[in-house]
Write a protein that holds these residues in place. Structure first.
Motif, PDB file in Angstrom:
ATOM      1  N   GLU A  41       0.835  -1.188   0.000  1.00 50.21           N
ATOM      2  CA  GLU A  41       0.000   0.000   0.000  1.00 50.21           C
ATOM      3  C   GLU A  41       0.880   1.253   0.000  1.00 50.21           C
ATOM      4  N   GLU A  42       1.916   1.241   0.852  1.00 51.43           N
ATOM      5  CA  GLU A  42       2.916   2.308   0.870  1.00 51.43           C
ATOM      6  C   GLU A  42       4.286   1.639   0.788  1.00 51.43           C
ATOM      7  N   LEU A  43       4.952   1.773  -0.343  1.00 48.96           N
ATOM      8  CA  LEU A  43       6.198   1.061  -0.599  1.00 48.96           C
ATOM      9  C   LEU A  43       7.357   2.048  -0.673  1.00 48.96           C
ATOM     10  N   THR A  44       8.414   1.782   0.090  1.00 50.13           N
ATOM     11  CA  THR A  44       9.612   2.622   0.077  1.00 50.13           C
ATOM     12  C   THR A  44      10.819   1.764  -0.283  1.00 50.13           C
ATOM     13  N   ILE A  45      11.547   2.179  -1.298  1.00 50.09           N
ATOM     14  CA  ILE A  45      12.780   1.500  -1.705  1.00 50.09           C
ATOM     15  C   ILE A  45      13.943   2.408  -1.330  1.00 50.09           C
ATOM     16  N   ASP A  46      14.812   1.935  -0.443  1.00 52.00           N
ATOM     17  CA  ASP A  46      15.924   2.767   0.021  1.00 52.00           C
ATOM     18  C   ASP A  46      17.248   1.984   0.017  1.00 52.00           C
ATOM     19  N   ARG A  47      17.404   1.115  -0.980  1.00 56.95           N
ATOM     20  CA  ARG A  47      18.608   0.292  -1.034  1.00 56.95           C
ATOM     21  C   ARG A  47      19.016   0.074  -2.485  1.00 56.95           C
ATOM     22  N   ARG A  48      20.045  -0.690  -2.694  1.00 54.05           N
ATOM     23  CA  ARG A  48      20.559  -0.990  -4.029  1.00 54.05           C
ATOM     24  C   ARG A  48      19.821  -2.199  -4.608  1.00 54.05           C
ATOM     25  N   VAL A  49      19.441  -2.087  -5.863  1.00 54.44           N
ATOM     26  CA  VAL A  49      18.838  -3.193  -6.610  1.00 54.44           C
ATOM     27  C   VAL A  49      19.751  -3.479  -7.798  1.00 54.44           C
ATOM     28  N   ASP A  50      20.350  -4.659  -7.845  1.00 60.99           N
ATOM     29  CA  ASP A  50      21.345  -4.961  -8.872  1.00 60.99           C
ATOM     30  C   ASP A  50      20.735  -5.263 -10.234  1.00 60.99           C
ATOM     31  N   GLY A  51      19.446  -5.557 -10.276  1.00 61.32           N
ATOM     32  CA  GLY A  51      18.772  -5.823 -11.544  1.00 61.32           C
ATOM     33  C   GLY A  51      17.678  -4.815 -11.810  1.00 61.32           C
ATOM     34  N   ALA A  52      16.598  -5.290 -12.428  1.00 62.23           N
ATOM     35  CA  ALA A  52      15.451  -4.436 -12.709  1.00 62.23           C
ATOM     36  C   ALA A  52      14.525  -4.389 -11.495  1.00 62.23           C
TER      37      ALA A  52
END
Length: 338
Positions: A41-52
Motif C-alpha cells: 500500500e505504501e512502498l519505500t525503496i531505500d537500497r541498491r537493486v542490482d537488476g530491474a
C-alpha cells in the motif's frame, strides 16, 4: 491445461506471500535473479537493486539511497523518484515526482508529472497526461521532451506542435507505427510475433486448429471475450489492490497483463495464418503451408497496424480477438464433450 495454469498462479502467489517483509506486514516482495518485484500500500525503496525493479502500490517512493542498476517499472497512485536509476524508468500513475538521476529514458502515463530541481534525465522524456508537465528550472533533460504540452523555464511549447513532433519521431524511428502510445509494430516485431505464432502452430496444432475454426464460426464471441479481458483485468487489479489480501493478486495481474497482449497477438497471427493456409489449396497443407500462411499474416498485420488511426483499431481488434480465441481453444474440447 486449466488445472496446470491455475496451479502455477497459486504457486506464484504463495511464493510472494512467503517472501513478505515481516517488519511491516504490509509489503510483498520477491526476487528473480537480480530483479526485484515489490508491492505494498505504501512502498519505500531505500537500497541498491542490482537488476530491474518492478513496484506497485498506492504510494511508491525511491529515496535518495535507492540505486537501481536496471530498468524500473512503477505503477502507483503517487510515485516519487529521488534515487539513481541506470536504466529506463516507466511510470503508470496519477501523480509522479522525479527529483533524482535517471540515466535512461523516462516514460510517464498519468495525470500529473513534475520534475524537481535535482532531476536529471540523460535520455528522452515521453509523457502522456491530461495536464502540462511541471519542469523546474533546475531540472536537466539531455534528450528530447515529448508530450501533449510542456513548459521549460517559462517557455511553453504549443500542444499541436508537440503532438506532431512526437508522432513524426515515432513513425520515423520505430519503423512505422501509430500516433497513440502502445499501438505500433515494427518490421522486426512482426518477425518476432510471426515466429512465435509459427512455434505455437507447430507445437500445438490442435489448439491452432481450434482457434482457426473459432475465428470463422464465432469471431464476435472471440472479440467480446478478449475485450472483457482487456477491460476487466485492470479493473480487477485496482479493485483487489485496495485490500491487503489482494495486493499480491493485483501485482500478479499487472505483471500478466502485457503477457496477455503478447499472447493475443500471437494467437491472432496463428489463426489468421491457418485461414490463409487453408485458402491456398494444396500448397497450404502441412508445415510449409503453415509457414507461408503465418508469414503472409504477419506481413498483412504489420501493414495494417502501420496505417494511422485505422491501425489502432486493427491492433486492438487483433489483441482482443486473439485473447478470445485462446480462451475458446482452451475450453473448446470441454464444450464439444458436453
Amino acid at each position: 491445461m486449466r488445472t496446470a495454469i491455475l496451479s502455477c498462479l497459486f504457486a506464484v502467489t504463495t511464493l510472494a506471500a512467503a517472501h513478505a517483509e515481516p517488519a511491516s506486514g504490509r509489503a510483498v516482495e520477491w526476487v528473480s535473479g537480480k530483479d526485484v518485484f515489490a508491492a505494498a500500500e505504501e512502498l519505500t525503496i531505500d537500497r541498491r537493486v542490482d537488476g530491474a525493479l518492478t513496484a506497485a502500490g498506492q504510494i511508491v517512493i525511491l529515496t535518495r539511497d535507492a540505486h537501481v542498476k536496471g530498468d524500473a517499472w512503477i505503477a502507483a497512485r503517487r510515485a516519487a523518484i529521488e534515487g539513481e536509476l541506470e536504466g529506463d524508468l516507466s511510470i503508470r500513475g496519477q501523480e509522479a515526482l522525479i527529483n533524482g538521476h535517471v540515466k535512461g529514458d523516462v516514460t510517464f502515463y498519468g495525470v500529473e508529472l513534475s520534475l524537481g530541481p535535482d532531476a536529471r534525465i540523460d535520455g528522452d522524456l515521453d509523457y502522456f497526461s491530461a495536464s502540462t508537465a511541471k519542469i523546474d528550472k533546475g531540472a536537466v533533460v539531455k534528450g528530447e521532451v515529448n508530450g501533449n504540452a510542456f513548459r521549460i523555464g517559462g517557455d511553453t511549447v504549443a500542444r499541436d506542435d508537440t503532438r506532431e513532433r512526437w508522432r513524426d519521431s515515432h513513425m520515423r524511428e520505430r519503423g512505422g507505427g501509430l500516433s497513440a502510445p502502445g499501438y505500433h509494430m515494427s518490421a522486426g516485431g512482426a518477425v518476432v510475433f510471426g515466429g512465435l505464432a509459427l512455434l505455437l502452430g507447430l507445437v500445438a496444432p490442435g489448439a491452432a486448429a481450434r482457434m482457426r475454426d473459432a475465428a470463422v464460426a464465432e469471431p464476435w464471441q472471440a472479440l467480446g471475450l478478449g475485450m472483457v479481458w482487456l477491460i476487466g483485468v485492470p479493473v480487477l487489479a485496482v479493485a483487489t489492490a485496495i485490500t491487503l489480501v489482494g495486493l499480491p493478486v493485483a501485482f500478479l495481474l499487472m505483471l500478466l497483463y502485457p503477457l496477455g497482449i503478447v499472447f493475443g497477438l500471437v494467437a491472432a497471427l496463428t489463426a489468421l495464418g491457418g485461414l490463409i493456409a487453408a485458402r491456398i489449396g494444396s500448397a497450404g497443407e502441412g508445415a510449409l503451408g503453415l509457414v507461408v500462411g503465418i508469414v503472409l499474416a504477419a506481413a498483412l498485420l504489420w501493414l495494417a497496424i502501420s496505417i494511422p488511426v485505422i491501425g489502432a483499431i486493427v491492433w486492438l481488434a487483433a489483441v482482443a480477438a486473439g485473447l478470445g480465441l485462446v480462451v475458446m481453444a482452451l475450453w473448446g474440447p470441454e464444450r464439444a464433450a458436453s
